[in-house]
Design a protein around this motif. Structure first.
Motif: not given
Length: 163
Positions: A20-36, A133-145
């Motif tokens: 995830w750390g490596d991925w966010f370095k390549k995709n910093p804009a994703a950090l600003n997406l709204p997420a509940d 692990a649970r929250h990373w999984a939630q985040l993975a699904a959300y970000l793919r969507q």
């Protein structure tokens, strides 16, 4: 019964977080997406939640002063992932040094949302890793969507933690 060791679970969680750390370095804009997720307002706040919970539980296990959640809210993503890495090192230090009475020892501590809890160090260790692990999984699904596909497989079968 033979099962998954704490070391193997820790290795998997550390590896996933590193991805995830490596991925966010390549995709910093994703950090600003709204997420509940976990009461967050955006993806960066979800990452903050994952890292801070992990860090605070590692500090509790090592009987260190527990960092205030708000003290980390202004950290950059790079700083947060460095803290995540350190917390995995702290978990490993505890696990290597702990004996059975250490694992079984009870801690009572305040939480931000659930009041005061009492749990064994063993339960705290497992919870901290599964929480992330649970929250990373939630985040993975959300970000793919949202159109942000990750470039690695998240499933445990693909980890290097166990051959």
């Amino acid at each position: 019964m033979r099962g998954l060791s704490f070391g193997e679970l820790l290795d998997y969680c550390a590896e996933e977080t590193q991805h995830w750390g490596d991925w966010f370095k390549k995709n910093p804009a994703a950090l600003n997406l709204p997420a509940d997720i976990a009461g967050a307002q955006n993806v960066r706040d979800v990452v903050l939640h994952i890292v801070v919970v992990q860090m605070r539980y590692a500090e509790r296990l090592l009987n260190l002063p527990v960092t205030e959640y708000e003290a980390l809210s202004s950290k950059s993503a790079e700083e947060l992932f460095a803290l995540a890495h350190k917390s995995f090192e702290d978990f490993r230090s505890f696990a290597i040094a702990a004996n059975d009475p250490d694992w079984d020892g009870q801690l009572t501590f305040p939480t931000r949302t659930a009041g005061t809890l009492t749990a064994s160090r063993r339960k705290i260790f497992i919870h901290a890793l599964l929480h992330g692990a649970r929250h990373w999984a939630q985040l993975a699904a959300y970000l793919r969507q949202q159109g942000y596909k990750q470039d690695w497989q998240h499933d445990f079968i693909f980890t290097n933690a166990i051959r």
